[in-house]
Scaffold this motif. Sequence first.
Motif, PDB file in Angstrom:
ATOM      1  N   ASN A  34     -31.609 -94.499 -28.347  1.00 15.53           N
ATOM      2  CA  ASN A  34     -32.405 -95.236 -29.340  1.00 15.53           C
ATOM      3  C   ASN A  34     -31.887 -96.472 -29.456  1.00 15.53           C
ATOM      4  O   ASN A  34     -30.694 -96.852 -29.963  1.00 15.53           O
ATOM      5  N   ILE A  35     -32.706 -97.396 -29.037  1.00 12.14           N
ATOM      6  CA  ILE A  35     -32.144 -98.874 -28.910  1.00 12.14           C
ATOM      7  C   ILE A  35     -32.657 -99.620 -29.945  1.00 12.14           C
ATOM      8  O   ILE A  35     -33.747-100.076 -30.486  1.00 12.14           O
ATOM      9  N   ASN A  36     -31.529-100.510 -30.326  1.00 15.43           N
ATOM     10  CA  ASN A  36     -32.012-101.845 -31.186  1.00 15.43           C
ATOM     11  C   ASN A  36     -32.225-103.034 -30.238  1.00 15.43           C
ATOM     12  O   ASN A  36     -30.900-103.490 -29.689  1.00 15.43           O
ATOM     13  N   VAL A  37     -33.265-103.634 -30.319  1.00 13.58           N
ATOM     14  CA  VAL A  37     -33.778-104.483 -29.446  1.00 13.58           C
ATOM     15  C   VAL A  37     -33.169-106.180 -29.758  1.00 13.58           C
ATOM     16  O   VAL A  37     -33.206-106.948 -29.135  1.00 13.58           O
ATOM     17  N   ASN A  38     -32.855-106.167 -31.268  1.00  8.75           N
ATOM     18  CA  ASN A  38     -32.612-107.566 -31.552  1.00  8.75           C
ATOM     19  C   ASN A  38     -30.941-107.947 -31.657  1.00  8.75           C
ATOM     20  O   ASN A  38     -30.481-109.032 -31.810  1.00  8.75           O
ATOM     21  N   GLY A  39     -30.180-107.025 -31.277  1.00 11.97           N
ATOM     22  CA  GLY A  39     -28.737-107.026 -31.144  1.00 11.97           C
ATOM     23  C   GLY A  39     -27.992-107.167 -32.651  1.00 11.97           C
ATOM     24  O   GLY A  39     -26.759-107.424 -32.441  1.00 11.97           O
ATOM     25  N   LYS A  40     -28.566-106.825 -33.614  1.00 10.30           N
ATOM     26  CA  LYS A  40     -28.018-106.977 -35.052  1.00 10.30           C
ATOM     27  C   LYS A  40     -27.176-105.811 -35.181  1.00 10.30           C
ATOM     28  O   LYS A  40     -26.157-105.960 -36.164  1.00 10.30           O
ATOM     29  N   TYR A  41     -27.563-104.624 -34.598  1.00  6.48           N
ATOM     30  CA  TYR A  41     -26.786-103.199 -34.744  1.00  6.48           C
ATOM     31  C   TYR A  41     -26.725-102.547 -33.586  1.00  6.48           C
ATOM     32  O   TYR A  41     -27.178-102.926 -32.721  1.00  6.48           O
ATOM     33  N   PRO A  42     -25.905-101.569 -33.873  1.00  7.39           N
ATOM     34  CA  PRO A  42     -25.584-100.745 -32.603  1.00  7.39           C
ATOM     35  C   PRO A  42     -26.702 -99.960 -32.408  1.00  7.39           C
ATOM     36  O   PRO A  42     -27.362 -99.411 -33.061  1.00  7.39           O
ATOM     37  N   SER A  43     -26.831 -99.652 -30.879  1.00 12.63           N
ATOM     38  CA  SER A  43     -27.972 -98.606 -30.638  1.00 12.63           C
ATOM     39  C   SER A  43     -27.020 -97.244 -30.681  1.00 12.63           C
ATOM     40  O   SER A  43     -25.933 -97.121 -30.750  1.00 12.63           O
ATOM     41  N   MET A  44     -27.995 -96.169 -30.553  1.00 13.51           N
ATOM     42  CA  MET A  44     -27.408 -94.705 -30.560  1.00 13.51           C
ATOM     43  C   MET A  44     -27.861 -94.083 -29.274  1.00 13.51           C
ATOM     44  O   MET A  44     -28.927 -94.192 -28.989  1.00 13.51           O
ATOM     45  N   PHE A  45     -27.048 -93.227 -28.903  1.00 10.01           N
ATOM     46  CA  PHE A  45     -27.189 -92.474 -27.848  1.00 10.01           C
ATOM     47  C   PHE A  45     -27.043 -90.966 -28.038  1.00 10.01           C
ATOM     48  O   PHE A  45     -25.811 -90.475 -28.525  1.00 10.01           O
ATOM     49  N   GLU A  46     -27.842 -90.040 -27.857  1.00 11.52           N
ATOM     50  CA  GLU A  46     -27.898 -88.650 -28.160  1.00 11.52           C
ATOM     51  C   GLU A  46     -28.587 -87.897 -27.065  1.00 11.52           C
ATOM     52  O   GLU A  46     -29.833 -88.189 -26.578  1.00 11.52           O
ATOM     53  N   PRO A  47     -28.211 -86.762 -26.957  1.00 14.32           N
ATOM     54  CA  PRO A  47     -29.068 -85.594 -25.944  1.00 14.32           C
ATOM     55  C   PRO A  47     -29.999 -85.075 -26.791  1.00 14.32           C
ATOM     56  O   PRO A  47     -30.062 -85.194 -27.952  1.00 14.32           O
ATOM     57  N   VAL A  48     -31.006 -84.369 -25.921  1.00 15.81           N
ATOM     58  CA  VAL A  48     -32.093 -84.031 -26.409  1.00 15.81           C
ATOM     59  C   VAL A  48     -32.065 -82.657 -27.163  1.00 15.81           C
ATOM     60  O   VAL A  48     -32.791 -82.199 -28.226  1.00 15.81           O
TER      61      VAL A  48
END
Length: 353
Positions: free
Chosen positions: A263-277
């Motif tokens: 789950n990608i934050n594209v503006n760099g303001k917040y962290p992205s999140m990585f999770e399996p399906v």
Amino acid sequence: MKNLKIASIPGDGIGKEVVPAAIDVLKAVSDVHGGLQFDFTEFPYSCEYYLEHGDMMGEDGIDRLKEFDSIFLGAVGNVKLVPDHISLWGLLIKLRREFEQVINIRPAKMLSGVQSNLLNPKDFDLMVVRENSEGEYSSVGGRIFRDEDEIAIQNSIFSRKGTERAMRFAFELAAKRRGHVTSATKSNGIYHSMPFWDEIFKEVSKDYPSIQTDSQHIDALAAFFVTHPEKFDIIVASNLFGDVLTDIGAAIMGSVGIAPAANINVNGKYPSMFEPVHGSAPDIIGKGIANPIGQVWTAKMMLDHHGEEEIGSLLLDVVESITHDQIMTPDLGGKHSTIEVTDEIIKRLKEQV
């Protein structure tokens, strides 16, 4: 020395088994890399946390998590304890929305040695770029009246900004791969939002003349995922369509247990999140057979996100080497435990030094 601050949220079910396994793998990655370190902080947010505190993550959860470089999530959900609409909207979807994680990426490819559910998978390698903030998963709507007169209304929200953003992300990704983007639509049945989607796709495609494109109705596209998955490179889809397609992608790979997501934050303001399906998998909790590959592959996507593509590729190569050698958990037809698969990944990683 690059030091990444990672918020670890094992969550529910097998998340508590595969997240520690993947963290052990990432620590081994750090040993191999030398110039990369991880600083993990674990948070107990889960359905059990909800039962104790009446909230999936506490009032200060967002403020605490926003200080991290990324979030590494295991699974959310235990319907025996908390209804899904409470657990998901209180943690997973809340994080996606609050941290503006507007893009969801889910790859699907054949891993050597893994038996696909397809008769002839033809070595497919595709990636779905899913709009992750609006679309059919908008919270706009409501319910009125009672009994036989009751009505439920769910509004889909498609903004030009959100739609174009997902499409541009897909085109940029395709430029790094095989140069083809497929748009998932349903403009022959959905009157307003899908023609709008199609129009923006055509507009955006003009800015990428070197990228080949096509547009497929979602029902036909779902069928093509089964009959000809090898024909696809990047697929860009709305929130709902992307969700459905990526579950098909996991199924044709051989098991939902190996499917990763970002789950990608594209503006760099917040962290992205990585999770399996795979979710919390309540049927196998505590048996020691949860497949760690989905979480490990998700870790690879987190490495890529932070500019560590080389070590990320090495990690996936190592994973594919163990599946090639049939070191796999029962969901893939193997006889190995979570720990055994994890230990073999770590062993082979360290052999790369």
